[in-house]
Design a protein around this motif. Structure first.
Motif, PDB file in Angstrom:
ATOM      1  N   ALA A  46       0.842  -1.195   0.000  1.00  0.00           N
ATOM      2  CA  ALA A  46       0.000   0.000   0.000  1.00  0.00           C
ATOM      3  C   ALA A  46       0.878   1.247   0.000  1.00  0.00           C
ATOM      4  O   ALA A  46       1.862   1.320   0.734  1.00  0.00           O
ATOM      5  N   TYR A  47       0.512   2.196  -0.830  1.00  0.00           N
ATOM      6  CA  TYR A  47       1.162   3.504  -0.888  1.00  0.00           C
ATOM      7  C   TYR A  47       0.076   4.506  -0.518  1.00  0.00           C
ATOM      8  O   TYR A  47      -0.706   4.921  -1.365  1.00  0.00           O
ATOM      9  N   ARG A  48       0.005   4.859   0.734  1.00  0.00           N
ATOM     10  CA  ARG A  48      -1.065   5.718   1.243  1.00  0.00           C
ATOM     11  C   ARG A  48      -0.657   7.180   1.040  1.00  0.00           C
ATOM     12  O   ARG A  48      -0.389   7.911   1.988  1.00  0.00           O
ATOM     13  N   ASP A  51      -2.409  10.219   2.704  1.00  0.00           N
ATOM     14  CA  ASP A  51      -2.316  10.275   4.169  1.00  0.00           C
ATOM     15  C   ASP A  51      -1.283  11.299   4.629  1.00  0.00           C
ATOM     16  O   ASP A  51      -1.349  11.805   5.738  1.00  0.00           O
ATOM     17  N   GLU A  59      -8.963  11.045  -1.233  1.00  0.00           N
ATOM     18  CA  GLU A  59      -7.937  10.034  -1.035  1.00  0.00           C
ATOM     19  C   GLU A  59      -7.336   9.702  -2.390  1.00  0.00           C
ATOM     20  O   GLU A  59      -8.050   9.629  -3.392  1.00  0.00           O
ATOM     21  N   ARG A  61      -4.430   6.860  -3.624  1.00  0.00           N
ATOM     22  CA  ARG A  61      -3.575   5.779  -3.165  1.00  0.00           C
ATOM     23  C   ARG A  61      -3.138   4.914  -4.330  1.00  0.00           C
ATOM     24  O   ARG A  61      -3.838   4.800  -5.330  1.00  0.00           O
ATOM     25  N   ARG A  63      -1.970   0.886  -4.869  1.00  0.00           N
ATOM     26  CA  ARG A  63      -1.952  -0.402  -4.179  1.00  0.00           C
ATOM     27  C   ARG A  63      -1.538  -1.475  -5.170  1.00  0.00           C
ATOM     28  O   ARG A  63      -2.038  -1.512  -6.292  1.00  0.00           O
TER      29      ARG A  63
END
Length: 138
Positions: A46-48, A51, A59, A61, A63
């Motif tokens: 996961a590359y959040r 965040d 959001e 992201r 993934r």
């Protein structure tokens, strides 16, 4: 009298909003290995990305679903987009399923029960983006 009105008018004009500086995020700083969301069906990277962004409204992201992994079925409280960078997958929305390959996007709607699974020999790399809805489950 006129000067008093001009002063009053100047006091009621709202100030221009303060421009926020941009935020640049290196994905390597937000990367982590974890079970997939919504069912823990296999593992993922996961590359959040969002965040790391304060006071945001969406959001964003990346993934990577490792071979055999899936984001299990879950209801959406917002519209959501899955965009495929590499690998192959099958996306579902309700009873409908469609294959996805690099360069394809699935636009999924609020209220649908959706999921996506990796198929083939290589990991499925996705960009996932959606608006933040206060109190919504992601």
């Amino acid at each position: 009298m006129i000067s008093g009105l001009l002063i009053l008018a100047a006091q009621t004009v709202p100030a221009a909003p303060t421009e926020r500086p941009m935020v640049v995020v290196d994905e390597r700083t937000v990367m982590r290995e974890e079970p997939t969301p919504h069912g823990r069906i296999g593992t993922s990277t996961a590359y959040r990305i969002s965040d790391a962004v304060p006071v945001r409204t969406m959001e964003f992201r990346k993934r990577v679903l490792h071979v055999g992994a899936a984001i299990g079925p879950h209801p959406l409280a917002h519209d959501e987009v899955y965009y495929v960078l590499s690998g192959e997958g099958v996306v579902s929305s309700g009873a409908e399923t469609k294959p996805l390959k690099p360069g394809m996007a699935a636009y999924l709607y609020t209220g649908a029960t959706v999921g996506i699974r990796q198929v083939g020999k290589t990991p499925l790399t996705l960009i996932v983006s959606y608006p933040i809805v206060t109190g919504a489950a992601h």
